[in-house]
Scaffold this active site. Structure first.
Site, PDB file in Angstrom:
ATOM      1  N   GLU A 286     -28.861  26.261  -6.923  1.00  0.00           N
ATOM      2  CA  GLU A 286     -28.790  25.729  -5.549  1.00  0.00           C
ATOM      3  C   GLU A 286     -28.466  26.920  -4.661  1.00  0.00           C
ATOM      4  O   GLU A 286     -27.304  27.265  -4.457  1.00  0.00           O
ATOM      5  CB  GLU A 286     -27.692  24.669  -5.435  1.00  0.00           C
ATOM      6  N   CYS A 320     -25.448  25.231   3.615  1.00  0.00           N
ATOM      7  CA  CYS A 320     -26.729  25.716   3.089  1.00  0.00           C
ATOM      8  C   CYS A 320     -27.866  25.063   3.857  1.00  0.00           C
ATOM      9  O   CYS A 320     -28.953  25.618   3.962  1.00  0.00           O
ATOM     10  CB  CYS A 320     -26.837  25.419   1.606  1.00  0.00           C
TER      11      CYS A 320
HETATM   12  P1  NAD Z   1     -22.036  33.883  -3.368  1.00  0.00           P
HETATM   13  O1  NAD Z   1     -23.396  33.992  -3.977  1.00  0.00           O
HETATM   14  O2  NAD Z   1     -21.417  35.091  -2.805  1.00  0.00           O
HETATM   15  O3  NAD Z   1     -20.988  33.310  -4.457  1.00  0.00           O
HETATM   16  C1  NAD Z   1     -21.188  32.086  -5.137  1.00  0.00           C
HETATM   17  C2  NAD Z   1     -20.366  32.081  -6.418  1.00  0.00           C
HETATM   18  O4  NAD Z   1     -20.897  33.052  -7.324  1.00  0.00           O
HETATM   19  C3  NAD Z   1     -18.892  32.450  -6.227  1.00  0.00           C
HETATM   20  O5  NAD Z   1     -18.105  31.633  -7.058  1.00  0.00           O
HETATM   21  C4  NAD Z   1     -18.859  33.902  -6.691  1.00  0.00           C
HETATM   22  O6  NAD Z   1     -17.589  34.325  -7.138  1.00  0.00           O
HETATM   23  C5  NAD Z   1     -19.850  33.855  -7.847  1.00  0.00           C
HETATM   24  N1  NAD Z   1     -20.432  35.145  -8.236  1.00  0.00           N
HETATM   25  C6  NAD Z   1     -20.583  36.248  -7.482  1.00  0.00           C
HETATM   26  N2  NAD Z   1     -21.196  37.219  -8.206  1.00  0.00           N
HETATM   27  C7  NAD Z   1     -21.428  36.700  -9.441  1.00  0.00           C
HETATM   28  C8  NAD Z   1     -22.037  37.206 -10.634  1.00  0.00           C
HETATM   29  N3  NAD Z   1     -22.526  38.440 -10.685  1.00  0.00           N
HETATM   30  N4  NAD Z   1     -22.110  36.404 -11.697  1.00  0.00           N
HETATM   31  C9  NAD Z   1     -21.645  35.136 -11.646  1.00  0.00           C
HETATM   32  N5  NAD Z   1     -21.054  34.596 -10.557  1.00  0.00           N
HETATM   33  C10 NAD Z   1     -20.945  35.375  -9.463  1.00  0.00           C
HETATM   34  O7  NAD Z   1     -22.141  32.713  -2.266  1.00  0.00           O
HETATM   35  P2  NAD Z   1     -21.074  32.258  -1.169  1.00  0.00           P
HETATM   36  O8  NAD Z   1     -20.975  33.284  -0.109  1.00  0.00           O
HETATM   37  O9  NAD Z   1     -19.821  31.778  -1.831  1.00  0.00           O
HETATM   38  O10 NAD Z   1     -21.772  30.948  -0.582  1.00  0.00           O
HETATM   39  C11 NAD Z   1     -22.736  30.947   0.415  1.00  0.00           C
HETATM   40  C12 NAD Z   1     -24.137  30.804  -0.162  1.00  0.00           C
HETATM   41  O11 NAD Z   1     -24.228  29.633  -0.982  1.00  0.00           O
HETATM   42  C13 NAD Z   1     -25.193  30.632   0.911  1.00  0.00           C
HETATM   43  O12 NAD Z   1     -26.308  31.413   0.578  1.00  0.00           O
HETATM   44  C14 NAD Z   1     -25.525  29.149   0.852  1.00  0.00           C
HETATM   45  O13 NAD Z   1     -26.807  28.819   1.336  1.00  0.00           O
HETATM   46  C15 NAD Z   1     -25.390  28.895  -0.617  1.00  0.00           C
HETATM   47  N6  NAD Z   1     -25.181  27.464  -0.887  1.00  0.00           N
HETATM   48  C16 NAD Z   1     -26.244  26.743  -1.358  1.00  0.00           C
HETATM   49  C17 NAD Z   1     -26.108  25.376  -1.565  1.00  0.00           C
HETATM   50  C18 NAD Z   1     -27.280  24.563  -2.049  1.00  0.00           C
HETATM   51  O14 NAD Z   1     -27.047  23.437  -2.445  1.00  0.00           O
HETATM   52  N7  NAD Z   1     -28.496  25.066  -2.028  1.00  0.00           N
HETATM   53  C19 NAD Z   1     -24.876  24.749  -1.330  1.00  0.00           C
HETATM   54  C20 NAD Z   1     -23.811  25.515  -0.870  1.00  0.00           C
HETATM   55  C21 NAD Z   1     -23.983  26.881  -0.653  1.00  0.00           C
END
Ligand code: NAD
Length: 531
Positions: A286, A320
């Protein structure tokens, strides 16, 4: 900082809660005590593990001040959490599905009992306004209710065999331990969508929430742990690990975790997907969106304006599904933009602490988000963009920026093509619905989209094969805000995952195709003779 262990059985975290204790003395923050987030009741949990990783800070977006320091888990401890969760899976998977549904019913009831304090914590730590934070807990409750019903409806199929006295069955079995890695912007709901469905399907869960919302993860897990333990089940059915990318990476690479449900940015999600694929695991992605709303001359303009304001500035543009592009027909563009600006203006007097009743628009989540907002404005200006509204950081404590409207950019501009997680919306003008749909689809992401029109032929074009290529295709409602009953998710660089309602539960199970011979002779498929 005094180190106090607040542990759930088989879950990993040691919050150091000195700052939280200070807040708790202020009656305004009494909800923290209700959630057990104080140093006074360490005996509340009888867990046997504790984190020994680095200390991270939870910062209030409204003030920029540290709320609490939390000690994370190490990769080795995340590894242990997977071991315990796998052990618990054997017990959990063998419980009849309706019995698992009963546990989900109780979790839903506990969430109802805690909706107000947990909502307040989300507001304090993530920064969204209280009604939205409460709505997020409600979403988890709704998914629990859905899971209860699902527990008596998880179906398979029976297929007629080409062979005499044979029958083919398709049975859905639990997949095992599901790794849930979630984003900061929905620190409860996204976990809830995954956990409730995974658990009712017979899976156990190891959750890593965002490192910037650790208190919310702890409080949510505590609510679930209480229900599990009250029913004689191990807390590790719903384990929590706290930490950053290193802890996430441990879960992603572990072959004992057959499914990784990842919610976050496209950049990180792509990396996660490649790693999971490399070990033949399954991923449910997602990822980011770049959502557009189209307004035609046949749409109800007032409804469209009202919707555009909420969709673009709600959650300070940090959904998102937030509207990032407004595609307006030339016949209504000027009138729409005038009304939109008036709507934005009305927000200005309602900016402030997201926990305050009158506030409609809170801060961004952290300084990094403010930096990205500033960079986007700069890039837009350098590429011929015109600021129609806002465009500046707000001079007050915390991470506040103005809701912003920008016109004059090419739809192909780099800044338009990428998702900036901030309240910035770009305006484009078109002369036909076909051109509008082409613009809607001309980005790499494919999450949410909306059309305002009452013309039947517009709606059928929009929803049909040559219409929007997004997962969410709305008509006369905005791009943001979805109900749990439908399958939620997006196409292309949004990752293709579907969560929550409809038949999304199948993502959390493995399919067994079972052919049973109930006759007395061996026959081969395709009439093959081997005598
Ligand atoms: P992010 O990608 O920075 O982090 C998401 C999660 O991934 C966090 O828990 C982070 O610690 C973890 N993470 C980071 N690097 C990682 C790695 N190398 N391996 C495994 N896990 C890792 O995102 P964010 O800034 O927390 O959230 C915002 C983003 O999330 C936006 O792009 C938004 O569109 C998206 N989002 C999408 C949906 C959807 O349903 N499509 C819903 C909510 C948020």
């Amino acid at each position: 900082f005094r180190m106090i262990r607040l542990l759930s059985k088989n879950s990993i975290y040691i919050p150091q809660l000195q700052k939280v204790r200070h807040l708790v003395t202020d009656p305004k923050y009494g909800f923290l005590k209700q959630l057990g987030l104080t140093t006074e009741n360490p005996g509340f949990f009888d867990g046997r593990w504790g984190g020994s990783g680095k200390v991270i800070e939870s910062v209030s977006p409204a003030t920029g001040k540290v709320i609490a320091k939390v000690r994370t888990s190490t990769s080795e401890e995340a590894n242990n959490a997977i071991t315990e969760s796998r052990k618990a899976w054997i017990q959990w998977a063998l419980l009849p599905a309706p019995k698992r549904g009963e546990i989900l019913r109780q979790i839903g009831m506990e969430l109802r009992n805690n909706i107000e304090p947990l909502g307040r914590l989300v507001s304090l730590e993530m920064g969204k306004i209280l009604p939205e934070a409460i709505g997020e807990i409600q979403e988890f409750i709704d998914v629990c209710d859905y899971a209860v019903g699902l527990s008596r409806m998880l179906g398979g199929s029976i297929i007629h065999s080409e062979r005499k006295s044979h029958i083919i069955l398709e049975q859905w079995n639990p997949i095992g331990v599901v790794g849930v890695i979630s984003a900061f912007n929905f620190p409860v709901a996204v976990y809830g969508w995954n956990a409730a469905i995974a658990m009712v399907c017979g899976d156990t869960v190891v959750w890593k929430g965002a490192p910037t919302t650790p208190l919310t993860s702890v409080a949510t897990t505590k609510i679930i742990a209480q229900v599990l333990e009250r029913n004689g089940l191990p807390g590790s059915v719903a384990s929590l690990v706290t930490g950053g990318y290193d802890v996430g990476d441990t879960i992603v690479n572990d072959t004992r975790v057959p499914l990784i449900s990842f919610t976050g940015s496209t950049e990180v999600g792509k990396n996660v997907a490649l790693k999971v694929q490399q070990r033949f695991g399954k991923s449910l992605l997602e990822l980011g969106g770049n959502n557009a709303m189209i307004v035609t001359p046949d749409g109800n303009l007032d409804m469209a304006v009202q919707t555009a304001v909420f969709s673009s500035v709600g959650t300070t543009g940090q959904r998102c599904t937030s509207t990032r592009r407004l595609i307006l027909h030339s016949k209504i563009k000027d009138e729409f933009l005038g009304k939109l600006k008036a709507g934005y203006k009305s927000i200005l007097g309602r900016i402030g602490d997201p926990l305050d009743d009158n506030v409609l628009y809170g801060p961004l989540h952290n300084q990094q988000a403010v930096d990205k907002y500033n960079q986007a404005i700069e890039s837009a200006l350098q590429n011929g963009g015109k600021i129609e509204f806002g465009g500046k950081q707000i001079n007050r404590a915390g991470f506040y920026v103005e809701p912003t409207i920008i016109s004059g950019l090419s739809p192909k501009a780099e800044i338009v093509q990428k998702e900036t997680f901030a309240p910035i919306v770009y305006i484009f003008e078109v002369d036909s619905l076909t051109d509008a749909i082409a613009l809607n689809n001309d980005v790499s992401q494919g999450l949410s989209s909306a059309l305002f029109s009452t013309k039947l032929e517009d709606i059928s074009l929009w929803a049909g094969p040559l219409g929007s290529d997004c997962g969410i295709v709305n008509v006369n409602i905005g791009t943001s805000g979805a109900e749990i009953g439908g399958a939620f998710g997006g196409e292309k660089a949004t990752g293709g995952g579907r969560e929550c309602g409809s038949d999304s539960w199948k993502n959390y199970m493995r399919r067994s195709t079972i052919t049973i011979n109930h006759g007395n002779e061996i026959t081969l498929a395709q009439g093959l003779k081997f005598e």
